[in-house]
Design a protein around this motif. Structure first.
Motif, short mmCIF file in Angstrom:
data_model
loop_
_atom_site.label_atom_id
_atom_site.label_comp_id
_atom_site.label_asym_id
_atom_site.label_seq_id
_atom_site.Cartn_x
_atom_site.Cartn_y
_atom_site.Cartn_z
N ASN A 167 -0.14 7.47 -6.10
CA ASN A 167 -1.07 8.26 -5.27
C ASN A 167 -2.42 7.55 -5.16
O ASN A 167 -3.46 8.20 -5.05
CB ASN A 167 -1.24 9.67 -5.81
CG ASN A 167 -1.76 10.63 -4.74
OD1 ASN A 167 -1.52 10.44 -3.54
ND2 ASN A 167 -2.49 11.64 -5.15
N LYS A 168 -2.39 6.21 -5.21
CA LYS A 168 -3.58 5.39 -5.07
C LYS A 168 -3.24 4.21 -4.18
O LYS A 168 -2.10 3.72 -4.19
CB LYS A 168 -4.08 4.89 -6.42
CG LYS A 168 -4.59 5.99 -7.35
CD LYS A 168 -5.07 5.40 -8.67
CE LYS A 168 -5.57 6.50 -9.60
NZ LYS A 168 -6.02 5.95 -10.91
N PRO A 169 -4.22 3.69 -3.40
CA PRO A 169 -3.93 2.56 -2.51
C PRO A 169 -3.76 1.26 -3.29
O PRO A 169 -4.19 1.13 -4.44
CB PRO A 169 -5.16 2.50 -1.61
CG PRO A 169 -6.26 3.11 -2.42
CD PRO A 169 -5.60 4.17 -3.24
N ASP B 208 0.84 -1.20 0.00
CA ASP B 208 0.00 0.00 0.00
C ASP B 208 0.87 1.25 0.00
O ASP B 208 0.59 2.23 -0.71
CB ASP B 208 -0.93 -0.01 1.22
CG ASP B 208 -2.03 1.02 1.11
OD1 ASP B 208 -2.89 0.88 0.22
OD2 ASP B 208 -2.01 1.99 1.90
N THR B 209 1.96 1.22 0.77
CA THR B 209 2.91 2.33 0.78
C THR B 209 3.53 2.53 -0.59
O THR B 209 3.65 3.66 -1.08
CB THR B 209 4.03 2.07 1.82
OG1 THR B 209 3.44 1.94 3.12
CG2 THR B 209 5.05 3.19 1.82
N CYS B 210 3.91 1.42 -1.25
CA CYS B 210 4.53 1.49 -2.58
C CYS B 210 3.57 2.12 -3.59
O CYS B 210 3.96 3.00 -4.38
CB CYS B 210 4.91 0.09 -3.06
SG CYS B 210 6.17 -0.73 -2.06
N CYS B 211 2.32 1.69 -3.59
CA CYS B 211 1.34 2.19 -4.57
C CYS B 211 0.97 3.64 -4.29
O CYS B 211 0.80 4.43 -5.23
CB CYS B 211 0.09 1.32 -4.55
SG CYS B 211 0.34 -0.34 -5.22
N THR B 212 0.86 3.98 -3.01
CA THR B 212 0.52 5.35 -2.67
C THR B 212 1.61 6.31 -3.12
O THR B 212 1.33 7.38 -3.67
CB THR B 212 0.29 5.48 -1.15
OG1 THR B 212 -0.78 4.61 -0.77
CG2 THR B 212 -0.07 6.91 -0.79
N GLU B 213 2.88 5.92 -2.93
CA GLU B 213 3.97 6.80 -3.33
C GLU B 213 4.09 6.88 -4.85
O GLU B 213 4.34 7.95 -5.40
CB GLU B 213 5.30 6.32 -2.74
CG GLU B 213 6.47 7.20 -3.15
CD GLU B 213 7.76 6.83 -2.43
OE1 GLU B 213 8.74 7.58 -2.57
OE2 GLU B 213 7.79 5.80 -1.73
N THR B 214 3.92 5.75 -5.53
CA THR B 214 4.13 5.72 -6.98
C THR B 214 2.94 6.27 -7.76
O THR B 214 3.13 7.02 -8.73
CB THR B 214 4.42 4.28 -7.44
OG1 THR B 214 5.53 3.75 -6.70
CG2 THR B 214 4.77 4.25 -8.92
#
Length: 546
Positions: free
Chosen positions: A162-164, A154-160
């Motif tokens: 901006n979505k969960p 979830d952290t990876c997707c949010t940073e890359t």
């Protein structure tokens, strides 16, 4: 590598005396790596560099366990996270979940695969046993830390994005840009439990803001990182030590430079000079001993009393030769790129109220004979479309007007090296069909680019760096007056990139280059910046904050 983790447990990767022959695709039996040894300390950020085809990726595959060396040992203690070279160019049906899961430990991957199988089976049969097995697999998912990894993802997707993670999990990776694939992989490894990371060309496909991000996250992590890269800015900013694979007559060896990249060239030059001086002294001493032995041999013929001295000198010469000469200096790369051009009209290209459909706002721009223009901008802003259009690609939609100047002949270097017309042809076949070069001249020009040993290989079998060099060779033979280069240094080794820079400085013609290579940008005098907002403007200095 040899290091201690934050828990004070000894963890290391040790490469000792590794030797292996060339991969089967080359089928020539030559030794690729010979007596490669190095260790790196805890938390170090180490760059592995070397010529294209020198064995960097092969060495990483040995460290990761994908290949076995023919001799020598690779010892690993502790967790190892690996980002392989293909990340950034995934074009199959892999999902974001699949990609992130590939960086998890085997126990997590195994349970995930079991859950997928049981879920399908449960829906097909509806049997109570299958439902119970599925429920048990879900419990195992928690036991192996699966939910903890979902938090990481979830952290990876949010940073890359901006979505969960829950919104991105089923998205196909082939719909992501190469840069997004790279960032997702790097962040997954940095957030994961492995204390040591192997990154094979992590900067490829990244625009400059993303490269700066990469520099910062690698420097900030406490993990030990070994990475392969040809990006000179990244090497200078991140690497605390340099492991250089060097070409030898009996296979490639490794030399460890304990300083920054900016001092590597000078240190390597001084080291090679010392090698040469020591070898020269050995050869001079060898020659002297042989002459003394010959002299004593002749003296013994007329004076038997000289026989003991003659035998003693023979013994000394024999022991000297048994020890053997010191190592010869590594083989220096000698890539000799040259680009032929010619004069055109004063204005090589003119754009009026020009816009790329769906990508840029209208702009005016003129390109003059002799210009060296770097085209800069974020990934997806339209830079490659711009070059493709100028090269004659009629599939690129645009509005407004653009026209060529007098005597403009366009040569195009494709970033993806996409040449379907070359895929199943050898280099010799291409040179004959394109430029009527017979075997002798073809071998000669391939030798200038140090790809003559690959002359009978198909274009599709070449490494990325070899394909890039061959593309530049074709530009040289064509003699075009306007060069369009899309990320030409992306896969070139250091010596080849420097040779290309020299060739462009000597080139009589006009150059437009799309690039994210900040070091390469130093050679250009004009900068056309494609902004993320669709605006295109000229800048007197390179701008990397798009």
């Amino acid at each position: 590598f040899f290091f201690s983790s934050r828990r004070r447990h000894t963890r290391y990767i040790s490469v000792t005396g590794v030797k292996t022959c060339a991969l089967p695709i080359l089928s020539d039996g030559r030794v690729l790596l010979n007596d490669v040894s190095f260790r790196v300390g805890d938390g170090a950020k180490v760059a592995l560099i070397g010529p294209n085809g020198s064995g960097k990726t092969t060495l990483l595959r040995m460290i990761s366990g994908d290949l076995e060396p023919e001799n020598g040992t690779v010892s690993i203690s502790g967790g190892l996270g690996v980002m392989r070279q293909f990340i950034g160019s995934i074009r199959d049906e892999t999902t974001v979940r699949d990609l992130l899961l590939s960086f998890a430990p085997k126990r997590v991957r195994d349970v995930a695969a079991r859950i997928s199988e049981l879920e399908i089976k449960m829906h097909e049969t509806g049997a109570e046993k299958d439902q119970m097995d599925y429920a048990q697999a879900i419990i195992e998912w928690g036991d192996v830390g699966g939910y903890d990894f979902e938090v990481i993802w979830d952290t990876c997707c949010t940073e890359t994005f901006n979505k969960p993670f829950e919104l991105m999990a089923d998205r196909l990776v082939n719909t992501l840009s190469g840069g997004e694939q790279k960032k997702l992989a790097v962040r997954a490894l940095l957030e994961g439990p492995e204390e040591t990371l192997l990154l094979d060309e992590p900067d490829n496909y990244l625009d400059v803001p993303s490269k700066r991000w990469l520099e910062e996250v690698i420097k900030a992590t406490k993990k030990t990182v070994l990475f392969v890269s040809h990006d000179r800015e990244l090497l200078e900013e991140v690497a605390t030590r340099i492991v250089a694979l060097e070409q030898g007559y009996n296979g490639n060896t490794a030399w460890v430079h304990g300083g920054k990249f900016s001092t590597w060239h000078e240190a390597r030059r001084a080291r090679n000079e010392r090698f040469g001086e020591v070898l020269l002294r050995w050869e001079e001493e060898h020659k002297r001993l042989k002459e003394v032995v010959l002299t004593l041999h002749n003296q013994t013929k007329s004076s038997p009393a000289m026989a003991p001295k003659y035998r003693a000198m023979q013994t000394r010469l024999r022991k000297f030769e048994e020890i053997g000469p010191p190592p010869a200096p590594p083989i220096e790369q000698n890539v000799r790129m040259k680009l032929r051009g010619g004069r055109t009209g004063v204005r090589a290209l003119t754009f009026k109220n020009f816009a790329l459909e769906g990508l840029t706002e209208p702009f005016d721009f003129e390109v003059f004979y002799g210009d060296r223009i770097a085209v800069l901008g974020k990934n997806g802003s339209g830079k490659s479309h711009f070059l493709r259009l100028i090269s004659g690609d009629q599939s690129v939609k645009y509005s407004g007007e653009f026209k060529y100047g007098a005597r403009v002949e366009v040569g195009y270097f494709a970033q993806t090296h996409a040449h379907p017309e070359y895929e199943n042809k050898t280099l010799l076949e291409i040179l004959w069909e394109e430029h009527s070069l017979q075997l002798g001249p073809a071998k000669s020009v391939l030798g200038k680019y140090e790809i003559d040993q690959a002359s009978n290989q198909k274009f599709s079998q070449l490494s990325g760096g070899q394909q890039a060099r061959f593309q530049v060779l074709l530009l040289e033979l064509a003699g075009d007056t306007l060069l369009l280069l899309d990320e030409p240094t992306d896969n070139l080794d250091l010596a080849s990139a420097e040779s290309l820079e020299h060739a462009l400085n000597q080139y009589e013609g006009t150059v437009l280059t799309v690039t994210h290579d900040r070091w390469f940008c130093r050679e250009f005098t004009r900068f056309l910046v494609f902004g993320a907002d669709g605006k295109v403007k000229e800048s007197p200095e390179p701008i990397f904050d798009y």
